[in-house]
Design an enzyme around this catalytic site. Structure first.
Site, short mmCIF file in Angstrom:
data_model
loop_
_atom_site.label_atom_id
_atom_site.label_comp_id
_atom_site.label_asym_id
_atom_site.label_seq_id
_atom_site.Cartn_x
_atom_site.Cartn_y
_atom_site.Cartn_z
N GLY A 22 -6.29 34.76 -54.46
CA GLY A 22 -5.53 35.12 -55.65
C GLY A 22 -4.95 36.50 -55.51
N MET A 24 -6.07 39.27 -56.62
CA MET A 24 -7.06 40.33 -56.43
C MET A 24 -7.74 40.27 -55.07
SD MET A 24 -7.18 42.20 -59.19
CE MET A 24 -8.78 42.95 -59.04
N VAL A 27 -11.74 34.39 -51.23
CA VAL A 27 -13.13 33.98 -51.05
C VAL A 27 -13.22 33.13 -49.79
CG1 VAL A 27 -15.08 32.72 -52.02
CG2 VAL A 27 -13.58 34.04 -53.53
N LYS A 42 -16.68 37.38 -50.79
CA LYS A 42 -15.59 37.70 -51.70
C LYS A 42 -14.96 39.01 -51.27
CE LYS A 42 -14.68 38.06 -56.68
NZ LYS A 42 -15.30 37.97 -58.03
N ASP A 135 -16.40 37.16 -70.10
CA ASP A 135 -15.30 36.31 -69.63
C ASP A 135 -15.80 34.91 -69.30
OD1 ASP A 135 -12.63 35.85 -69.10
OD2 ASP A 135 -12.75 36.49 -67.01
#
Length: 432
Positions: A22, A24, A27, A42, A135
């Site tokens: 993604g 950010m 993985v 990660k 979250d």
């Protein structure tokens, strides 16, 4: 010819395979040769200080918590001086995130209850360590084929209360699952995660998010002000499961389960068929029945009319174990000698007449004097609006015989008073 992309190197970990990526980071799955096991790695590709700090916080938070429902961390590698991207090595869990499962369709209530319970157990452990996830959403909960659950992504978890306002860009969380107090920048606690988990349950049961709008701020405002839609508006569901989810999603923190212990207790009170811990009993309420569709030509069974029985039949059908508080009606009859059957027959006949009169009043007189009963059409009846209850809620409660309907709902047969009545079967077709 483009050069082949070099596989990333993660120290002693070998055979890295990307599982997802993604904005950010990414993985990977890799092999730990020293322990002969898979691990998840990660990697953070954003080198801005705020993202690095959040990345480290996730590792620190996970290191504090040891629970089967929370991904375990093994180590964090990298520092500000390193040129390579920092990464976290953690437990590898072979499962699917709930946001992927929900794309295939809604989940059964029993499976949702099982997911809620395991997630609540993990959150209970986090809360005991003063960690609020902030979250909880389908994308951050994974489920294995065997049913085991893991909570992911503690990257924005907080050890203290949030202090951001509704319009600030730094309010952390996902608006679709965000609690009202979180959206308004008010102090948060364990009940914040319970709310987000309840919204997640709503999504899993119905296949829809309860609050959607064009902008994130509008969604957050809906979380604060808009009542939660009824799950029964979208899918059939046992009313007890609905009640648990609605309590989880209460706008006021004081109206929710106050902690995960209370939530788990509420889930365990459900029968085993719904994922709870209680044994099935004869009084266990089933899921809302599905009303079969009747053919247009099918006629509604007529209402049974009390038939006049003989005095002999009425006498023989009386129960022998009458309550002691009721007078023995046989004693006055005995004093009349040969006229006994005449007296009994006359009394019973009078009772039948009274019943017939009352039925005629109910069927032909429209609304009763105390506004407790309303006429409904004999066929093709429709559910009325307030003050009449929701048709689905009445059906869920176990039938239609004691329903209250508005006389304005009588659209078919209102000219013919003989087509209206007050009792009807759940097998009849529903309109509206």
């Amino acid at each position: 010819m483009p050069e082949a992309q070099t596989a990333p190197s993660f120290g002693r970990y070998r055979d890295a395979v990307m599982l997802g990526a993604g904005g950010m980071g990414a993985v990977y799955r890799a092999v730990d040769p020293s322990l002969d096991r898979f691990v998840a790695i990660k990697v953070l590709t954003q080198r801005e200080p705020k993202y690095i700090e959040r990345f480290r916080r996730e590792a620190q938070v996970l290191a504090k918590i040891m629970h089967p429902s929370i991904i375990q961390i093994y180590e964090i590698v990298g520092s500000d001086e390193d040129e390579s991207d920092p990464y976290i090595v953690m437990e590898y869990f072979e499962g699917k995130p709930l946001d992927a499962l929900i794309k295939k369709g809604t989940l059964p209530a029993a499976q949702v209850v099982n997911i809620l319970r395991q997630t609540a157990e993990g959150l209970k452990k986090a809360h005991a360590n003063n960690v609020i996830h902030r979250d909880i959403k389908p994308a951050n909960i994974m489920v294995a084929d065997g049913g085991d659950v893991k909570i992911l992504d503690f990257g924005i978890a907080k050890l203290r209360d949030a202090k951001k306002d509704l319009t600030g860009n730094t309010v952390l969380g996902t608006p679709y699952y965000m609690s009202p107090e979180q959206a308004m920048g008010q102090p948060i606690d364990a009940r914040t995660d319970i709310y987000s988990l309840g919204i997640t349950a709503f999504h899993l049961l119905t296949g829809k998010k309860p609050f959607e709008a064009k902008s994130k701020v509008d969604v957050m405002l809906m979380q604060v002000k808009t009542p939660l839609p009824s799950i029964l508006e979208f899918v059939p569901c046992d009313v007890r499961v609905v009640q648990v989810v609605e309590k989880m999603c209460a706008k006021k923190q004081s109206d929710r389960y106050q902690n995960c212990d209370e939530l788990i207790e509420g889930l365990d009170a459900l029968p085993r068929s719904l994922g709870g811990r209680q044994k099935e009993t004869e009084t266990t309420q089933p899921d809302m029945p599905k009303v079969p569709k009747a053919s247009p030509k099918a006629s509604t069974p007529p209402i049974a009319t009390p038939a006049r029985a003989s005095a002999k039949d009425r006498t023989s059908s009386r129960p022998s174990n009458r309550p002691s508080s009721r007078p023995d009606v046989r004693k006055p009859a005995a004093l009349l000698g040969g006229n006994r059957l005449v007296v009994i027959g006359a009394s019973a006949g009078l009772a039948v007449v009274v019943i017939v009169i009352l039925a005629a009043v109910l069927l032909r007189g429209g609304k009763s004097a105390n506004s407790g009963t309303w006429r409904v059409p004999s066929r093709g009846w429709v559910a009325a609006g307030p003050p009449a209850p929701s048709l689905k809620m009445v059906q869920q409660a176990g039938g239609y015989g004691n329903c209250v309907f508005s006389s304005k709902a009588l659209e078919r047969g209102k000219e013919d008073e003989g087509t209206v009545r007050n009792t009807f079967s759940y097998t009849e077709p529903i309109y509206g």
